[in-house]
Design a protein around this motif. Sequence first.
Motif, short mmCIF file in Angstrom:
data_model
loop_
_atom_site.label_atom_id
_atom_site.label_comp_id
_atom_site.label_asym_id
_atom_site.label_seq_id
_atom_site.Cartn_x
_atom_site.Cartn_y
_atom_site.Cartn_z
N LEU A 176 0.77 -1.21 0.62
CA LEU A 176 -0.07 -0.18 -0.12
C LEU A 176 0.70 1.70 0.65
N PRO A 177 1.58 1.59 -1.39
CA PRO A 177 2.34 2.76 -1.25
C PRO A 177 1.82 3.87 -0.82
N PHE A 178 0.97 4.53 -1.50
CA PHE A 178 -0.14 5.50 -1.44
C PHE A 178 -0.69 6.16 0.52
N LEU A 179 -0.79 4.92 0.92
CA LEU A 179 -1.05 4.86 2.51
C LEU A 179 0.04 4.86 2.86
N ARG A 180 1.27 4.73 2.71
CA ARG A 180 2.41 4.89 3.30
C ARG A 180 2.98 6.82 3.21
N ASN A 181 2.73 7.12 1.62
CA ASN A 181 3.00 7.99 1.49
C ASN A 181 1.78 9.80 2.44
N ILE A 182 1.28 8.81 2.48
CA ILE A 182 -0.04 9.41 3.54
C ILE A 182 1.19 9.75 4.68
N ILE A 183 1.32 8.86 5.53
CA ILE A 183 1.73 9.08 6.74
C ILE A 183 3.12 9.79 6.43
N ASN A 184 3.87 9.59 5.97
CA ASN A 184 5.14 10.39 5.44
C ASN A 184 5.29 11.87 5.19
N GLU A 185 4.05 11.96 4.20
CA GLU A 185 3.42 13.33 4.61
C GLU A 185 3.08 13.86 5.57
N SER A 186 2.28 13.30 6.38
CA SER A 186 1.30 13.74 7.33
C SER A 186 2.30 14.37 8.71
N LEU A 187 3.86 13.31 8.46
CA LEU A 187 4.75 12.89 9.58
C LEU A 187 6.11 14.95 9.10
N ARG A 188 6.32 14.33 7.63
CA ARG A 188 6.70 16.51 7.43
C ARG A 188 6.28 16.87 7.77
N MET A 189 5.04 17.67 7.60
CA MET A 189 4.42 18.42 8.32
C MET A 189 4.32 18.71 9.46
N TYR A 190 3.86 17.36 9.91
CA TYR A 190 3.84 17.89 11.15
C TYR A 190 4.22 16.44 12.19
N PRO A 191 6.28 16.94 12.14
CA PRO A 191 6.58 16.36 13.03
C PRO A 191 6.74 16.22 14.26
N VAL A 192 6.29 14.48 14.79
CA VAL A 192 5.93 15.35 16.79
C VAL A 192 6.88 15.45 16.98
N ALA A 193 7.95 15.03 16.90
CA ALA A 193 9.61 15.62 17.50
C ALA A 193 10.37 17.26 17.04
N PRO A 194 9.31 18.54 16.76
CA PRO A 194 9.55 18.89 16.10
C PRO A 194 10.83 20.09 15.86
N LEU A 195 11.52 20.07 17.29
CA LEU A 195 13.31 19.97 17.62
C LEU A 195 14.07 18.86 17.99
N LEU A 196 12.96 17.55 17.60
CA LEU A 196 13.80 16.70 18.53
C LEU A 196 14.22 16.40 19.56
N VAL A 197 14.69 15.32 20.17
CA VAL A 197 15.24 15.41 21.36
C VAL A 197 16.55 15.92 21.43
N PRO A 198 17.44 17.33 22.47
CA PRO A 198 18.34 17.35 22.45
C PRO A 198 19.50 16.37 22.83
N HIS A 199 20.55 16.77 22.04
CA HIS A 199 22.37 16.10 22.01
C HIS A 199 22.61 17.42 22.38
N GLU A 200 24.20 16.85 23.00
CA GLU A 200 25.48 17.60 23.79
C GLU A 200 26.30 17.22 22.95
N SER A 201 27.16 18.11 22.43
CA SER A 201 28.40 17.75 21.92
C SER A 201 29.55 16.88 23.47
N SER A 202 29.98 16.40 23.19
CA SER A 202 31.39 15.36 24.07
C SER A 202 32.46 16.43 24.00
#
Length: 502
Positions: A349-375
């Motif tokens: 179901l490639p079109f269903l996958r595309n729908i999910i990918n496009e939603s994740l692009r527009m509305y990423p659930v971690a818009p700033l990701l989890v923060p990292h820190e340089s060692s």
Amino acid sequence: MSIPMESLFLYLPIFLALYVVTKHLLNKIQNLPPSPFPSLPIIGHLYLLKPPMYRTLAQISKRKGPVVLLQFGSRKVLLVSSPSAAEECFTKNDIIFANRPRLLIGKQLGYNYTSLAWAPYGDHWRNLRRIATLEILSAARLQVLYSIRIDEIRSLIHRLFLKQFQSVDLKTMFNELTMNVMMTMIAGKRYYGEDLTNLEEANMFKEIQAETFKVSGTTNIGDHLPWIKSRELEKRLMECRRKRDEFMQELLEEHRKEKGTYISAEKTKTLVEFLLKLQETDPEYYKDEIIKGLMMVLLIAGTDTTTNTMEWTFSLLLNHPEILKKAQTEIDNRVGHGRLLDETDLVHLPFLRNIINESLRMYPVAPLLVPHESSDDCKVGGFHVPRGTMLMVNMWAIQNDPKIWVDPRKFKPVRFDGVEGGRDGFRSMPFGSGRRECPGEGQALRMIGLTLGSLIQCFEWERPSKEMIGMREGIGFTMPKAQPLIGKCHPRPTMLKLLSQT
């Protein structure tokens, strides 16, 4: 000798001007990334921040460039908002940025920085990561636990069948679905819906979960200005940790007591059973705190994010019925009407996958990701980045940048045609990248795909009124919708026979 108050007021602006100019010149001399002017004494750039923060930071990047150095109180912050800079951070500098900053939430809800999400990069974190990726969330393990996902989705379908032609709160239904799946995986228990074995325990769990997401999404100014601690927030986090800890400890003790009364098949062991078995082999390392830390990560990172993604995606579909219909046609052609959608169908179901990918692009659930820190010191975009700098990758900005995506705010699933796994280099990576990318991506995509695909296959959907579904973003780390999604459905005539048997 005392200085007259009038003189203080006279010299204060001069002092501030000298401070700001000197700091600005030092940044240039040290080849640090560009920085918004001015950076104020004590608070730095905190005065610039307004919610939602990912939008505010995107505006700063538009003015200053894709690699920006900010000062959040006493903490240096590297803001990255281009695919090339993100790639540099997660490839060439991946090990250097594999650490986590020591934030209050990591101390209180991450078992003093020992959980998978908040542990510093090293042997302990690598071992937790190995357990998560090879044992708990591996493809083989997820396949074994398929029955848990399908049972809960079938239960959701049945509930919707009984509520046909009524307005339903899909936000709540998605949340209960993901919570039940995760807790059944972890401890073999359901806490939402009908036929609950222990209502008091279920109510306690719901209360703890609600408070956890509430406090974990609260900004803590003390993370950046240590001398200005929010005692109220810290107290709430400590109380939340205490309740969660006691609740999970009771689950561990319950499994220990039941150990002698039954033997689970090796393939169907819950996470608790699996970890208690590891504890027997190495009790010094696999202490109860380590086990509860893994349980905590799965419950926090694996529920709200999945719920929000399903809600955003279905909101987009209700606002674009032509795309919903196209997804329905794809499912009809590939699956038919004689059986319900199965997880093995998702690959076809490639079109269903595309729908999910496009939603994740527009509305990423971690818009700033989890923060990292340089060692260690490193270079990003040709600029010097000092050791101990917190890294924030603005995925929302990257994935909604008109220089990278054509019409980025338009819902166009076809843009992901031919893109393997929904990742388009570093232009779209809602689950992060590198060593600390989210290990639960496989579980999340299976849940989202099977749930949305099943609802599309079984029902005709419409908005509760002629008005478009509101797409305003709420406040929170996982970018919830401001208004919960309400939808209406009725069974598709071709699926009526199957639905009446659920």
